[in-house]
Design a protein around this motif. Sequence first.
Motif, mmCIF file in Angstrom:
data_model
loop_
_atom_site.group_PDB
_atom_site.id
_atom_site.type_symbol
_atom_site.label_atom_id
_atom_site.label_comp_id
_atom_site.label_asym_id
_atom_site.label_seq_id
_atom_site.Cartn_x
_atom_site.Cartn_y
_atom_site.Cartn_z
ATOM 1 N N ASN A 114 -56.680 3.252 -73.782
ATOM 2 C CA ASN A 114 -58.076 3.530 -74.128
ATOM 3 C C ASN A 114 -59.016 2.698 -73.269
ATOM 4 O O ASN A 114 -58.753 1.513 -73.018
ATOM 5 N N ILE A 115 -60.119 3.306 -72.838
ATOM 6 C CA ILE A 115 -61.132 2.621 -72.040
ATOM 7 C C ILE A 115 -62.492 2.819 -72.700
ATOM 8 O O ILE A 115 -62.810 3.931 -73.141
ATOM 9 N N SER A 116 -63.291 1.775 -72.740
ATOM 10 C CA SER A 116 -64.651 1.887 -73.267
ATOM 11 C C SER A 116 -65.562 2.530 -72.226
ATOM 12 O O SER A 116 -65.551 2.139 -71.055
ATOM 13 N N VAL A 117 -66.343 3.512 -72.671
ATOM 14 C CA VAL A 117 -67.353 4.158 -71.834
ATOM 15 C C VAL A 117 -68.711 3.803 -72.436
ATOM 16 O O VAL A 117 -68.962 4.067 -73.618
ATOM 17 N N ARG A 118 -69.584 3.198 -71.624
ATOM 18 C CA ARG A 118 -70.863 2.684 -72.123
ATOM 19 C C ARG A 118 -72.012 3.430 -71.459
ATOM 20 O O ARG A 118 -72.137 3.449 -70.233
ATOM 21 N N GLY A 119 -72.861 4.032 -72.286
ATOM 22 C CA GLY A 119 -74.075 4.658 -71.787
ATOM 23 C C GLY A 119 -75.208 3.658 -71.790
ATOM 24 O O GLY A 119 -75.536 3.085 -72.839
ATOM 25 N N VAL A 120 -75.797 3.407 -70.623
ATOM 26 C CA VAL A 120 -76.837 2.388 -70.501
ATOM 27 C C VAL A 120 -78.047 2.960 -69.762
ATOM 28 O O VAL A 120 -77.955 3.971 -69.060
ATOM 29 N N VAL A 148 -67.693 1.896 -62.360
ATOM 30 C CA VAL A 148 -66.534 1.387 -63.095
ATOM 31 C C VAL A 148 -66.376 -0.103 -62.829
ATOM 32 O O VAL A 148 -66.670 -0.594 -61.735
ATOM 33 N N GLY A 149 -65.919 -0.832 -63.849
ATOM 34 C CA GLY A 149 -65.639 -2.254 -63.685
ATOM 35 C C GLY A 149 -64.491 -2.483 -62.717
ATOM 36 O O GLY A 149 -63.535 -1.699 -62.671
ATOM 37 N N ASP A 150 -64.574 -3.557 -61.931
ATOM 38 C CA ASP A 150 -63.570 -3.757 -60.884
ATOM 39 C C ASP A 150 -62.171 -4.013 -61.438
ATOM 40 O O ASP A 150 -61.176 -3.644 -60.825
ATOM 41 N N LYS A 151 -62.059 -4.621 -62.613
ATOM 42 C CA LYS A 151 -60.726 -4.874 -63.165
ATOM 43 C C LYS A 151 -60.072 -3.579 -63.621
ATOM 44 O O LYS A 151 -58.893 -3.340 -63.380
ATOM 45 N N SER A 187 -64.030 -4.156 -67.660
ATOM 46 C CA SER A 187 -63.013 -3.243 -68.172
ATOM 47 C C SER A 187 -63.630 -1.946 -68.691
ATOM 48 O O SER A 187 -62.971 -1.193 -69.418
ATOM 49 N N GLU A 188 -64.879 -1.658 -68.323
ATOM 50 C CA GLU A 188 -65.589 -0.506 -68.865
ATOM 51 C C GLU A 188 -66.039 0.458 -67.774
ATOM 52 O O GLU A 188 -66.063 0.132 -66.584
ATOM 53 N N ILE A 189 -66.424 1.656 -68.221
ATOM 54 C CA ILE A 189 -67.074 2.665 -67.395
ATOM 55 C C ILE A 189 -68.516 2.792 -67.867
ATOM 56 O O ILE A 189 -68.764 2.904 -69.066
ATOM 57 N N TRP A 190 -69.471 2.738 -66.932
ATOM 58 C CA TRP A 190 -70.894 2.843 -67.280
ATOM 59 C C TRP A 190 -71.498 4.107 -66.677
ATOM 60 O O TRP A 190 -71.153 4.505 -65.549
ATOM 61 N N GLY A 191 -72.402 4.707 -67.441
ATOM 62 C CA GLY A 191 -73.150 5.859 -66.948
ATOM 63 C C GLY A 191 -74.523 5.907 -67.594
ATOM 64 O O GLY A 191 -74.866 5.060 -68.429
ATOM 65 N N ASP A 192 -75.321 6.905 -67.220
ATOM 66 C CA ASP A 192 -76.685 7.026 -67.738
ATOM 67 C C ASP A 192 -76.656 7.338 -69.233
ATOM 68 O O ASP A 192 -75.972 8.265 -69.685
ATOM 69 N N ALA A 193 -77.424 6.574 -70.021
ATOM 70 C CA ALA A 193 -77.395 6.690 -71.478
ATOM 71 C C ALA A 193 -77.852 8.065 -71.960
ATOM 72 O O ALA A 193 -77.239 8.650 -72.864
ATOM 73 N N GLU A 194 -78.921 8.602 -71.382
ATOM 74 C CA GLU A 194 -79.441 9.882 -71.851
ATOM 75 C C GLU A 194 -78.463 11.020 -71.588
ATOM 76 O O GLU A 194 -78.239 11.875 -72.447
#
Length: 388
Positions: A114-120, A148-151, A187-194
Amino acid sequence: MALPLSYNVRNVRNRWQVTLLAISGIALVVAVFTVLMAMSEGFAIALRTTGRPDNAMIVQRGSASELTSWIPLADRNQIVVRDEIARGSDGQPLASPEDVVVTMKPKKDGEPTNISVRGVTPRAFEVRSGIQIVQGRTFKPGLYEIIVGDKIANRIQGLDIGSSVKLQKHDWTVVGVFSSKGGAFESEIWGDAEVMAADFGRSGGSNAMSVRLKPGADVAALDRWIRSNPQMQLQAVSEKKYYDDQAGPLAKALRILATFVAVIMGIGAVFGAVNTMYAIVAARTREIGTLRALGFSRRAILFSFVVESVTLALIGGAIGCVLAFPMNGYSTGTGQTQSFSEIAFAFRITPVIVGVAMVFAVVMGLVGGLFPAVRAARLPITSALREA
């Protein structure tokens, strides 16, 4: 009159086989103990460095993690205009509302995790601590782009820049890799929150919100105001404390494991040291009798044997730390977190861990050598001299 150290050195050299056996046992125990403690410390550091001391986390009361929290939009709008919240150069509140979901992806070895995906929002890069793009670029708001986080990029398949990643209903393009000074965000994936909120069905609020406090502002005061509003089932917590608490249960479990394994192995090493020192005493019975006849006291002989045992333990402890040192910086990951997602972290051998390991080695040497030393000191002179 004390025995000269040269006496101990000569005896260690003459009986190098049993000496090497004692040192090897202690070195093995210390190496295992150090590695387990380094794993625990590495995980704790990964979450400890995630938060800023001047940030506050707004989450739902009773939630175990951001994943199980929810902040309604109306509550969020009331909080960000509070006097405690700092403002950026554009006059807008330094607040980062964020959505968090979990997705399953295969690791490089094929095992799913499992990987956390964070909308920011773009404001997150200002509010959160130490986020830096190390490859590529950041995502553009309004597009199906992620960073994506480097780790996690090094552990999960298909997270190279330019790759397409399936998240919920759409394919997202990896456009960058970021670091966060060793924090859990790596350890996360980030993308646009909206875009993510619409894609993940998260409208009308967010899972959590990080806010920057003005200099001198009190998290406790903000928390009291939030709790004084009956319609708000929320709380404000220091961001640093929040992530420290997230690390707490697993880090504590790892430390308990390290201590348990070390104690079990340590008992074996102590018995090994005791047997070794008893063998040394038996082989040196006539020498001990001669030393007593020459006028050396029982206390001097006791002290000499204890010093010899502790010195061997120190050498074994130092070797054990050296054997463990290659694990410093070794990256691994665990999914046993409150967010049910994998957090990658690196083993950290700190000076404190080395110090504790060396103390542990000394204790093993002291306990292992004390009883044989007492036996040696109590040998009657006549009996000792009659030994073949």
